[in-house]
Design a protein around this motif. Structure first.
Motif, PDB file in Angstrom:
ATOM      1  N   TYR A 177       0.838  -1.201   0.000  1.00  0.00           N
ATOM      2  CA  TYR A 177       0.000   0.000   0.000  1.00  0.00           C
ATOM      3  C   TYR A 177       0.874   1.253   0.000  1.00  0.00           C
ATOM      4  N   VAL A 188      -6.969   3.872   5.816  1.00  0.00           N
ATOM      5  CA  VAL A 188      -7.344   3.501   4.449  1.00  0.00           C
ATOM      6  C   VAL A 188      -6.940   2.054   4.180  1.00  0.00           C
ATOM      7  N   HIS A 241      -9.504  -0.988   3.375  1.00  0.00           N
ATOM      8  CA  HIS A 241      -9.446  -1.651   2.076  1.00  0.00           C
ATOM      9  C   HIS A 241      -9.104  -3.130   2.215  1.00  0.00           C
ATOM     10  N   SER A 242      -8.168  -3.442   3.080  1.00  0.00           N
ATOM     11  CA  SER A 242      -7.746  -4.841   3.239  1.00  0.00           C
ATOM     12  C   SER A 242      -8.679  -5.622   4.161  1.00  0.00           C
ATOM     13  N   TYR A 246     -14.457  -8.541  -1.397  1.00  0.00           N
ATOM     14  CA  TYR A 246     -15.003  -7.973  -2.628  1.00  0.00           C
ATOM     15  C   TYR A 246     -15.573  -9.076  -3.524  1.00  0.00           C
ATOM     16  N   LEU A 280     -16.456  -2.131  -1.732  1.00  0.00           N
ATOM     17  CA  LEU A 280     -15.578  -1.090  -1.211  1.00  0.00           C
ATOM     18  C   LEU A 280     -16.246  -0.376  -0.033  1.00  0.00           C
ATOM     19  N   LEU A 329     -14.239   4.947   1.408  1.00  0.00           N
ATOM     20  CA  LEU A 329     -13.315   4.878   0.276  1.00  0.00           C
ATOM     21  C   LEU A 329     -14.021   5.028  -1.069  1.00  0.00           C
ATOM     22  N   GLN A 330     -15.321   5.212  -1.041  1.00  0.00           N
ATOM     23  CA  GLN A 330     -16.069   5.374  -2.287  1.00  0.00           C
ATOM     24  C   GLN A 330     -15.917   6.816  -2.750  1.00  0.00           C
ATOM     25  N   ILE A 349      -9.118   2.540  -6.671  1.00  0.00           N
ATOM     26  CA  ILE A 349     -10.512   2.658  -6.257  1.00  0.00           C
ATOM     27  C   ILE A 349     -11.165   3.777  -7.064  1.00  0.00           C
ATOM     28  N   SER A 357     -13.321  -1.332  -6.376  1.00  0.00           N
ATOM     29  CA  SER A 357     -11.871  -1.411  -6.351  1.00  0.00           C
ATOM     30  C   SER A 357     -11.451  -2.197  -7.590  1.00  0.00           C
TER      31      SER A 357
END
Length: 204
Positions: free
Chosen positions: A88, A107, A111-112, A116, A133, A137-138, A156, A161
């Motif tokens: 990242y 973040v 994300h992690s 998804y 997502l 983070l959108q 993203i 993502s």
């Protein structure tokens, strides 16, 4: 399926337009369950499904299968689970953090920490649109696209993502990179992702 708009695409295909990813999944499930040998292509997208049949075949059984599809029975994210290791250190990580009002570490954690689903593939061979997502983070695409995004870049945009399978232009916000090969034309299965697959990102 009630509510689906059906549009002919030439003499061999139908395009079904629906209102949700679950309805897309229900149509895909129904066509696959029908086991129709005449179906040559089944292409889901964000809110559409294209079904093509072989030359000379009728579309009647496709229509019947979709008519019986239950939008409540669609299965989203039941395919293969892929774990993608990510560094990242993307060029837009700080921008994403600032826009979300959180730290870069948060973040990464968001994300992690999500799982998804490959909703559909497009744009480039092996490029999957991954829903799931987290809301902070959108974020929108960049105002100006880059002329070249390196292969393996994790990005993203909007509700999705992605991982860029090859070097290409792109306007997604880049938060990391991976060495995982997303598309290999010489492989038995060239594209790693198939619609319905699941994806998790693991920080390294």
């Amino acid at each position: 399926m009630d509510g689906a708009t059906v549009r002919p695409c030439g003499s061999r295909a139908l395009l079904f337009e629906v209102g949700s990813a679950l309805e897309v999944a229900a149509i895909v499930d129904a066509v696959r369950a029908a086991g129709l040998p005449e179906v040559s292509e089944l292409v889901p997208a964000a809110r559409t499904v294209l079904v093509e049949v072989s030359a000379g075949a009728s579309l009647d059984r496709v229509r019947a299968a979709v008519a019986d599809a239950d939008p409540r029975a669609g299965t989203v994210g039941t395919g293969v689970l892929h774990t993608i290791e990510v560094s990242y250190d993307g060029a837009d990580l700080d921008l994403v953090a600032e826009t979300a009002g959180i730290s870069p570490d948060e973040v990464v954690a968001l994300h992690s920490g999500a799982e998804y689903t490959v909703d559909f593939c497009g744009f480039a061979p092996g490029f999957g649109y991954l829903s799931g997502l987290p809301e902070p983070l959108q974020q929108p695409r960049l105002e100006s696209s880059r002329t070249a995004v390196p292969a393996g870049s994790v990005g993203i945009a909007d509700i999705y993502s992605c991982v860029y399978p090859r070097r290409s232009p792109g306007g997604w916000r880049l938060i990391g990179r991976t060495d995982t090969v997303l598309f290999d034309p010489a492989a038995d299965r060239p594209a790693l992702f198939t619609p319905g697959d699941r994806v998790r990102f693991e920080a390294r």
